[in-house]
Design a protein around this motif. Structure first.
Motif, short mmCIF file in Angstrom:
data_model
loop_
_atom_site.label_atom_id
_atom_site.label_comp_id
_atom_site.label_asym_id
_atom_site.label_seq_id
_atom_site.Cartn_x
_atom_site.Cartn_y
_atom_site.Cartn_z
N ALA A 11 -10.06 -1.45 -2.15
CA ALA A 11 -10.79 -2.24 -2.00
C ALA A 11 -9.28 -3.66 -3.07
N LEU A 12 -8.78 -2.13 -3.72
CA LEU A 12 -7.13 -2.93 -5.34
C LEU A 12 -6.21 -2.45 -4.31
N VAL A 13 -5.95 -1.69 -2.56
CA VAL A 13 -4.42 -1.86 -2.09
C VAL A 13 -3.82 -2.49 -1.88
N GLY A 14 -4.48 -3.85 -2.03
CA GLY A 14 -4.11 -4.72 -1.42
C GLY A 14 -3.74 -6.03 -2.77
N GLY A 15 -3.73 -5.52 -3.80
CA GLY A 15 -3.32 -6.03 -5.21
C GLY A 15 -3.45 -7.52 -4.96
N PRO A 16 -5.31 -7.20 -4.94
CA PRO A 16 -5.82 -8.83 -4.72
C PRO A 16 -6.24 -9.21 -5.47
#
Length: 289
Positions: free
Chosen positions: A165-170
Motif C-alpha cells: 500500500a505504501l511502496v508508491g509513496g501515496p
C-alpha cells in the motif's frame, strides 16, 4: 536519466502534494439480488485535510467500507461528488488501499507482491526493485523478500500488504479494518509500525475499524457513522507519541472512549436488524459535544 517514482512525478497516477479528500453531498445505493435497494451512503459532506489520520467507526453496515471505495474510485457515487485535489479519484499508485484480508498473490514472493503495486507506473524493473527493497526495509521484511505468502505468519502477511500500500509513496492511504484478523499482540505491534511509517511519510490516512480503542490510539480525528451518514466528528487531541497504557490512563481518553462507544451502542440497539434491537438501558452523559 533516473527513473522517477510516481509520487515525484505529480502526474495523473496519483494526487498532488497537499491534496485532501472531499465528499460533497455524496450518496450511494446498491441493489441486492432480491431487488431491494440499500442506501449505503446518504448525503455525506466531508473534508479530510492532507496529512491527517482519520479513523471511522460505527456499526456493521453503516457505510464505512463504501466510503473508502468511493474515495479510491472503485465505485462511483449516485449523487454528489468525490474529489482528490479537485479531480475524481481513480485507483493507482497515488492512492494506497489496504483490506482486512491480505489479498496477496500466492505464486508471487514477498518482493513480487509489493512490486505489483508499481507495475503500471512506467518505472523500469530495476527502479521498482529498488523501491520495493526500501519499503521492505521500513516494514522489517527485507530478510523475507524471497519467501512466499504460505511461508509467512499472519502478522508478516499484513506487513507485506502494508508495504504494498505504501511502496508508491501515496499521499492518501485507505485502510479497511486492516488489523481485524490479527491476534491482540500482533495487532498492537502493527499499530506501532503504522504510526512510525505515518510519522515518517505523512500520508493522509482514512482508517476503518470496529475498535474504539484502536481509533483513539491511531487517529487525529474520529468519525462516527450510522445509517450511511457521518453522525459525529471528534478531534482526539491526545499528545503523540501515544503508548497504549499511557493513553488509556489519561482522563481525556476515558471520556472520549465513553462518548464514542455510547454513540455506537445506541445505534446498534436502535437498529431493527440488530440482534440487540430494543434492549433498554441508558448511558451516562460523556460531556463531549
Amino acid at each position: 536519466m533516473r527513473d522517477v517514482a510516481p509520487q515525484e512525478r505529480g502526474d495523473a497516477a496519483g494526487p498532488a502534494s497537499g491534496s485532501a479528500i472531499h465528499f460533497d453531498g455524496v450518496s450511494k445505493s446498491f441493489v441486492l439480488s432480491g431487488g431491494e435497494h440499500v442506501h449505503a451512503i446518504d448525503n455525506v459532506h466531508l473534508r479530510v485535510p492532507a496529512n491527517q489520520f482519520v479513523a471511522i467507526v460505527g456499526p456493521s453496515g453503516c457505510g464505512k467500507s463504501t466510503l473508502l471505495r468511493l474515495a479510491d474510485g472503485l465505485v462511483a457515487p449516485d449523487a454528489g461528488r468525490v474529489s482528490i485535489a479537485g479531480s475524481a479519484p481513480k485507483p493507482g499508485p497515488g492512492i494506497g488501499m489496504m483490506f482486512q484480508n491480505f489479498r496477496l498473490i500466492p505464486w508471487r514472493n514477498v518482493a513480487g507482491n509489493v512490486g505489483f503495486a508499481l507495475e503500471s507506473s512506467g518505472l523500469r524493473r530495476a527502479a521498482i526493485d529498488e523501491y520495493v527493497q526500501k519499503q521492505l526495509q521500513q516494514v522489517g521484511l527485507a530478510r523475507w523478500s524471497n519467501h512466499y505468502p504460505a511461508q509467512l505468519s499472519g502478522g508478516m502477511k499484513q506487513r507485506v500488504a502494508l508495504a504494498r500500500a505504501l511502496v508508491g509513496g501515496p499521499q492518501i492511504v485507505l485502510m479497511d479494518e486492516p488489523f481485524a484478523s490479527l491476534d491482540a499482540q500482533t495487532r498492537e505491534l502493527m499499530q506501532d509500525d503504522l504510526l512510525a511509517l505515518w510519522d515518517r511519510q505523512r500520508p493522509t490516512i482514512v482508517f476503518v475499524t470496529h475498535s474504539v480503542d484502536e481509533a483513539l490510539m491511531l487517529a487525529d480525528r474520529v468519525l462516527v457513522m450510522g445509517g450511511g451518514r457521518v453522525l459525529d466528528d471528534i478531534m482526539v487531541g491526545l499528545p503523540r507519541p501515544r503508548i497504549p497504557t499511557d493513553a488509556e490512563q489519561a482522563g481525556p481518553y476515558g471520556q472520549l472512549r465513553r462518548h464514542i462507544w455510547h454513540r455506537i451502542r445506541d445505534l446498534v440497539m436502535a437498529d431493527p436488524n440488530s440482534a440487540f434491537f430494543g434492549r433498554t438501558g441508558s448511558a451516562p452523559e460523556s460531556g463531549i459535544r
